[in-house]
Design an enzyme around this catalytic site. Structure first.
Site, PDB file in Angstrom:
ATOM      1  N   ALA A 256      10.307   1.909   7.541  1.00 44.75           N
ATOM      2  CA  ALA A 256       9.076   1.447   6.896  1.00 44.75           C
ATOM      3  C   ALA A 256       7.886   1.795   7.777  1.00 44.75           C
ATOM      4  O   ALA A 256       8.049   2.388   8.855  1.00 44.75           O
ATOM      5  CB  ALA A 256       9.157  -0.065   6.671  1.00 44.75           C
ATOM      6  N   LYS A 257       6.716   1.382   7.321  1.00 48.72           N
ATOM      7  CA  LYS A 257       5.472   1.736   8.029  1.00 48.72           C
ATOM      8  C   LYS A 257       5.496   1.312   9.496  1.00 48.72           C
ATOM      9  O   LYS A 257       4.968   2.001  10.358  1.00 48.72           O
ATOM     10  CB  LYS A 257       4.270   1.090   7.335  1.00 48.72           C
ATOM     11  CG  LYS A 257       3.916   1.786   6.030  1.00 48.72           C
ATOM     12  CD  LYS A 257       2.405   1.790   5.805  1.00 48.72           C
ATOM     13  CE  LYS A 257       2.033   2.569   4.545  1.00 48.72           C
ATOM     14  NZ  LYS A 257       2.240   1.775   3.316  1.00 48.72           N
ATOM     15  N   ARG A 258       6.119   0.131   9.774  1.00 46.69           N
ATOM     16  CA  ARG A 258       6.107  -0.360  11.165  1.00 46.69           C
ATOM     17  C   ARG A 258       6.811   0.603  12.126  1.00 46.69           C
ATOM     18  O   ARG A 258       6.650   0.506  13.337  1.00 46.69           O
ATOM     19  CB  ARG A 258       6.729  -1.756  11.244  1.00 46.69           C
ATOM     20  CG  ARG A 258       8.202  -1.775  10.897  1.00 46.69           C
ATOM     21  CD  ARG A 258       8.831  -3.144  11.022  1.00 46.69           C
ATOM     22  NE  ARG A 258      10.092  -3.161  10.321  1.00 46.69           N
ATOM     23  CZ  ARG A 258      10.230  -3.471   9.044  1.00 46.69           C
ATOM     24  NH1 ARG A 258       9.195  -3.838   8.338  1.00 46.69           N
ATOM     25  NH2 ARG A 258      11.413  -3.431   8.472  1.00 46.69           N
ATOM     26  N   GLY A 260       6.289   3.724  12.261  1.00 49.46           N
ATOM     27  CA  GLY A 260       5.467   4.927  12.407  1.00 49.46           C
ATOM     28  C   GLY A 260       5.488   5.711  11.108  1.00 49.46           C
ATOM     29  O   GLY A 260       6.201   5.363  10.174  1.00 49.46           O
TER      30      GLY A 260
END
Ligand code: GLU
Ligand code: ZN
Length: 326
Positions: A256-258, A260
């Site tokens: 996911a976005k966390r 990167g």
């Protein structure tokens, strides 16, 4: 050991498979999607089969304009191709409506007025790894009750009555059985926004496209018995299903976005080559000993579904660096 998990005679009548790639253009395609597409493409192409492309764009509020073209561009960049024109779900609403009408006629669906919080409040707490089970609040309704609800201006979804849970033989993981009556219960096939739900659309489309082999991420394992129920009641022939492990970040959580930015478009812009990424993915799938660059086409003779490790692939910063990213 791993090879034994996949039956040798996969295509008893020497039929070549018809596989599919089914991107949802709700966000950009990332490394996790790329790995699944690569497996699905190779699995169909290696024995000389066909690959279809379907754009799953019925989730309208979340669709970004241009995202379908972007998904196709990402697939082409990876070196994956497909046969014929892409099938676009928003152009097929009449087919989903016809299926809904048939399910109403069979009294296999009922209008459900529950909100998400109604369901969470009424359902008993799910056990570990289980979904919230719909408590059956609206199951007393008949299909015709929709008329009165409509007249009252009350929004409702259509829920499918689950009476059994088909077991199936997963191409990757072997025999699988999930008890839907205990995990999930009656499920939505038509959303209260007036659009078909994924579970219905995917069945109608895969059947119409002649798909014989569905390879997808194992996050969709709980969907498969639901879809098998729909194939059964609609008199359609189901494909074979294979669910492969997902890509996770270093914390073990789904990419996911966390973790990167692992969008393929961003890799491309950063100068990562498709061969570098495909090489890394091929190594993660056990088709080569090192993450050396290779093209999707050159993987055709090396493809073996059974070589893929039966656990998530952990994408680390060090691995990304190795392919020239970050
Ligand atoms: N569109 C779904 C996704 O991108 C795939 C659905 C499926 O393979 O059945 O996650
Ligand atoms: Zn309800």
């Amino acid at each position: 050991m791993t090879a034994a998990r996949v039956p040798a005679a996969r295509y008893p009548f020497r039929m070549t498979p018809i596989g599919r790639l089914a991107p949802s253009p709700t966000g950009a395609q990332h490394v996790g999607n790329a790995r699944t597409y690569l497996v699905a493409w190779l699995s169909a192409r290696a024995p000389g089969g066909a690959v279809k492309l379907r754009i799953e764009d019925i989730d309208s509020p979340r669709i970004k304009p241009g995202a379908a073209d972007e998904a196709a561009a990402d697939l082409r960049w990876l070196g994956l191709d497909w046969d014929g024109e892409p099938v676009v779900q928003t152009a097929r609403l009449a087919h989903y409506e016809a299926a809904l009408a048939e399910l109403k006629r069979q009294e296999l669906v009922y209008p459900c007025t529950c909100t998400r919080s109604d369901i969470a409040g009424a359902a008993s707490a799910p056990h570990l790894g289980e979904e919230v089970t719909y408590p059956g609040t609206c199951a007393h309704r008949r299909a015709a009750d929709a008329l009165a609800l409509h007249a009252q201006g009350k929004p409702f979804a259509w829920r499918f009555r689950v009476t059994s849970s088909p077991a199936y033989d997963d191409l990757f993981a072997g025999a699988r059985h999930i008890d839907l009556t205990r995990s999930g219960g009656d499920f939505v096939i038509w959303k209260n926004a007036g659009t078909p739900a994924y579970q219905l659309a995917v069945v109608i489309d895969d059947a119409a496209m002649g798909v014989t082999e569905v390879i997808r991420g194992d996050d969709l394992v709980p969907s498969t018995p639901r879809q098998l129920l729909l194939y059964r009641v609609l008199g359609l022939t189901p494909p074979r299903f294979g669910h492969v492990p997902l890509v996770v970040g270093e914390d073990g959580r789904r990419l996911a976005k966390r973790h990167g930015d692992t969008r393929l478009s961003v890799f491309r812009a950063a100068g990562v080559t498709a061969e570098a990424l495909v090489g890394l993915l091929a190594w993660s799938c056990g088709w080569q000993d090192t993450p050396a660059p290779i093209s999707a086409r050159d993987l055709l003779p090396r493809f073996r579904l059974g070589a893929i490790p039966p656990r998530p692939f952990v994408l680390t910063a060090a691995l990304l660096k190795r392919i020239g990213y970050g």
